[in-house]
Design a protein around this motif. Structure first.
Motif, mmCIF file in Angstrom:
data_model
loop_
_atom_site.group_PDB
_atom_site.id
_atom_site.type_symbol
_atom_site.label_atom_id
_atom_site.label_comp_id
_atom_site.label_asym_id
_atom_site.label_seq_id
_atom_site.Cartn_x
_atom_site.Cartn_y
_atom_site.Cartn_z
ATOM 1 N N LEU A 352 -3.806 13.762 -4.492
ATOM 2 C CA LEU A 352 -2.862 14.661 -3.834
ATOM 3 C C LEU A 352 -1.557 13.931 -3.525
ATOM 4 O O LEU A 352 -1.545 12.733 -3.214
ATOM 5 C CB LEU A 352 -3.456 15.189 -2.531
ATOM 6 N N GLU A 353 -0.461 14.671 -3.600
ATOM 7 C CA GLU A 353 0.830 14.087 -3.243
ATOM 8 C C GLU A 353 0.835 13.730 -1.756
ATOM 9 O O GLU A 353 0.500 14.543 -0.913
ATOM 10 C CB GLU A 353 1.958 15.084 -3.536
ATOM 11 N N GLY A 354 1.180 12.491 -1.446
ATOM 12 C CA GLY A 354 1.214 12.037 -0.065
ATOM 13 C C GLY A 354 -0.041 11.338 0.389
ATOM 14 O O GLY A 354 -0.138 10.879 1.537
ATOM 15 N N ALA A 355 -1.045 11.226 -0.514
ATOM 16 C CA ALA A 355 -2.325 10.633 -0.122
ATOM 17 C C ALA A 355 -2.223 9.139 0.153
ATOM 18 O O ALA A 355 -3.160 8.554 0.717
ATOM 19 C CB ALA A 355 -3.374 10.891 -1.202
ATOM 20 N N GLU A 356 -1.097 8.516 -0.179
ATOM 21 C CA GLU A 356 -0.934 7.091 0.110
ATOM 22 C C GLU A 356 -0.959 6.813 1.617
ATOM 23 O O GLU A 356 -1.176 5.681 2.047
ATOM 24 C CB GLU A 356 0.363 6.546 -0.495
ATOM 25 N N VAL A 357 -0.764 7.853 2.437
ATOM 26 C CA VAL A 357 -0.820 7.674 3.882
ATOM 27 C C VAL A 357 -2.252 7.342 4.342
ATOM 28 O O VAL A 357 -2.452 6.887 5.480
ATOM 29 C CB VAL A 357 -0.301 8.942 4.600
ATOM 30 N N LEU A 358 -3.216 7.525 3.453
ATOM 31 C CA LEU A 358 -4.604 7.201 3.772
ATOM 32 C C LEU A 358 -4.991 5.804 3.308
ATOM 33 O O LEU A 358 -6.146 5.400 3.449
ATOM 34 C CB LEU A 358 -5.540 8.235 3.136
ATOM 35 N N GLU A 359 -4.041 5.060 2.775
ATOM 36 C CA GLU A 359 -4.310 3.710 2.299
ATOM 37 C C GLU A 359 -3.909 2.684 3.356
ATOM 38 O O GLU A 359 -2.969 2.891 4.121
ATOM 39 C CB GLU A 359 -3.544 3.452 0.999
ATOM 40 N N PHE A 360 -4.624 1.572 3.400
ATOM 41 C CA PHE A 360 -4.332 0.495 4.348
ATOM 42 C C PHE A 360 -3.030 -0.183 3.944
ATOM 43 O O PHE A 360 -2.905 -0.754 2.862
ATOM 44 C CB PHE A 360 -5.474 -0.508 4.345
ATOM 45 N N ASN A 361 -2.022 -0.102 4.822
ATOM 46 C CA ASN A 361 -0.699 -0.646 4.525
ATOM 47 C C ASN A 361 -0.087 -1.157 5.841
ATOM 48 O O ASN A 361 0.701 -0.461 6.482
ATOM 49 C CB ASN A 361 0.191 0.437 3.894
ATOM 50 N N PRO A 362 -0.475 -2.360 6.274
ATOM 51 C CA PRO A 362 -0.042 -2.864 7.589
ATOM 52 C C PRO A 362 1.470 -2.912 7.777
ATOM 53 O O PRO A 362 1.967 -2.564 8.856
ATOM 54 C CB PRO A 362 -0.639 -4.272 7.631
ATOM 55 N N ASP A 363 2.202 -3.342 6.750
ATOM 56 C CA ASP A 363 3.655 -3.458 6.895
ATOM 57 C C ASP A 363 4.301 -2.097 7.131
ATOM 58 O O ASP A 363 5.168 -1.939 7.999
ATOM 59 C CB ASP A 363 4.251 -4.114 5.641
#
Length: 539
Positions: A352-363
């Motif tokens: 889904l578009e925007g699903a990167e918000v569910l990935e671990f991204n500390p910075d």
């Protein structure tokens, strides 16, 4: 132009495809009708229901497990989620808008009252009536006459005779019968309306089981069910009944199975993930189920609305290392979430578009949190995540709050409630002081069921106050779609709105992890993680 007649068989085929599961569906219930049932009582785990046991008022798993055992609806769900007629003889439509339901003859409630068209029509009208404030009222919002704002009658329901009624929907829904195995659509006897709360303490059903006696619901301890001798449906029990025990911890329930004091457990505690399969062998199960787990942050709390709220929700989501938590704590019994549904449901997506918000991204998480602080400083406020101690959640809550704390440099900790009921009470009454554990075990196998009850404005399980006109509009467009494919596309667009707003923070999908003692055989778990109790043999 008329479409070809749509019948239950076509819907059943659709639902099998929708689940995408390998293997054959269970037919053990129908096979058992020719053999005498054992009188042995099967014991299993459960939760104290949050409210009286009324079909249209119960929306949580503890009560639902009981209601599906003591009631029979128009259709039933088989192990793989496909549907089979139960009280219904046929459910048909020429246009997917007006449906004709014919009932089988001979069905009765356990008080002897006949199950008729009126039994369904009155129950659905009660559930839909605004002033009755039933948790499942939104399940009737597609029937002509429904109102979210005032008391109205479902004029789309009409009795033709005692065993035939018609249902007019506000728009076409080709898969409408797929819903009808859910408890909200089950019939009620006329005595229920004399005092609905008293009835909910000692409900009278028409299903495979019934209360052993008046007062069989011993609150906070257990409920005792026995087989209904007059039941002759597709879920004919091969045992004498169920003792559903309300445990305050999963570890205690697991210890009882180990000791031979509990027959079936449908939720292995995380403390035993490393051992249970080796210990129980072929009496252990670890299989996909239609269960989504997350946590919600109420919109009525300071810092969690508007642009500041969107930034903080995204930051919180991206500060959680879902991969590490599912590997270390859950050991192969969970899968990190990529949407708001379940991999066993047709239409699930990992792109889904925007699903990167569910990935671990500390910075990125730190950056977004700083942007939110520029709007309104969070200061020394402690981020809390509430959970019920009787559900085996402490380990993952500690891991999630530690991940948030270590990433964002804020105070974050779990907040324990003694049991599910008390935790849900604070959600229902808008008394939360922080985030709360949330999840969804599907009522029926459809994307819509993972979305409408939880995020639609005013929906029965939308406790934390989310409202989006864009989301509601896409959901409505999807429900009116002429094909399953068109509906799926709209539901995926609706989820992309959720990924921007994050009314819930998706965590992972659950497998059902269960065990059974050597006291029982033929233990099978369904698509929704609930054991097929009627098929369990003992003694």
């Amino acid at each position: 132009m008329k479409r070809s007649r749509i019948g239950i068989g076509a819907i059943a085929l659709f639902s099998v495809a929708a689940l995408g599961l390998a293997g054959c569906s269970s037919d053990s219930g129908t096979e058992s009708t020719d053999s005498a049932s054992s009188t042995a009582i099967v014991s299993t785990n459960g939760n104290e229901p949050q409210a009286p046991l009324v079909t249209t008022g119960t929306t949580e798993v503890g009560g639902g497990k009981i209601l599906t055992s003591i009631y029979a609806g128009l259709v039933s769900y088989q192990a793989d989620g496909s549907i089979v007629n139960e009280v219904a003889d046929s459910i048909e439509s020429d246009d997917a808008t007006t449906w004709t339901v014919k009932l089988k003859d001979g069905w009765t409630f356990t008080n002897g009252e006949a199950v008729t068209s009126k039994s369904f029509i009155d129950a659905w009208n009660y559930g839909a009536k605004f002033s009755n404030a039933q948790g499942s009222s939104y399940f009737f919002d597609n029937i002509v006459g429904f109102s979210y704002d005032e008391d109205t009658e479902l004029t789309g329901l009409k009795a033709v005779d005692d065993t035939t009624f018609t249902v007019e929907l506000s728009s076409p829904e080709a898969d409408w019968p797929l819903r009808l195995g859910y408890t909200a659509y089950m019939p009620l006897p006329s005595v229920a309306y004399e005092d609905i709360e008293a009835f909910g303490e000692n409900p009278i059903g028409n299903g495979p089981y019934m209360l052993a006696e008046e007062g069989a619901w011993n609150h906070d301890v257990e409920i005792n069910l026995i087989t209904n001798p007059d039941y002759d449906g597709v879920r004919k029990p091969v045992n004498g009944g169920l003792d559903i025990r309300f445990y305050t911890s999963q570890d205690a329930a697991y210890a009882d199975v180990q000791a031979g004091n509990l027959d079936v457990l449908d939720a292995v505690p995380d403390t035993q993930f490393e051992n249970y399969e080796a210990e129980f062998g072929d009496r252990a199960v670890n299989q996909p189920a239609a269960i989504f787990q997350a946590f919600n942050i109420p919109y009525y709390l300071e810092h969690w609305t508007g642009e500041e709220g969107k930034l903080r929700r995204a930051a919180i989501s991206m500060s959680i290392d879902r991969g590490e938590i599912t590997d270390v704590i859950f050991q192969g019994t969970r899968t990190p979430a990529t949407d708001f549904t379940s991999p066993v449901i047709d239409g699930y997506s990992d792109s889904l578009e925007g699903a990167e918000v569910l990935e671990f991204n500390p910075d990125e998480a730190k950056k977004l949190w700083a942007e939110a602080d520029a709007i309104a400083p969070y200061g020394d406020t402690v981020f809390t995540l509430a959970y019920n101690a009787d559900g085996g959640h402490q380990a993952w809550v500690d891991a999630v709050t530690n991940s948030i704390k270590n990433t964002l440099g804020i105070n974050a900790e779990g907040k324990s409630y003694p049991d599910f009921k008390s935790a849900l009470d604070d959600r229902v009454n808008a008394k939360l002081t922080g985030a709360t554990r949330a999840g969804w075990q599907a009522d029926y196998p459809s994307l819509y069921n993972f979305l409408a009850p939880l995020y639609q404005t005013g929906a029965g399980s939308n406790y934390e106050g989310y409202s989006s006109e864009e989301f509601d509009s896409l959901l409505k467009e999807g429900s009116k779609s002429a094909t399953v494919e068109d509906a799926t596309a709209k539901y995926q667009e609706a989820q992309e709105v959720l990924l921007k707003d994050l009314p819930t923070i998706p965590l992972w999908y659950s497998n059902v992890t269960g065990v059974s003692g050597d006291t029982v055989d033929n233990v099978e778990f369904g698509w929704d993680s609930v054991p097929l109790y009627y098929a369990v043999t003992k003694g």
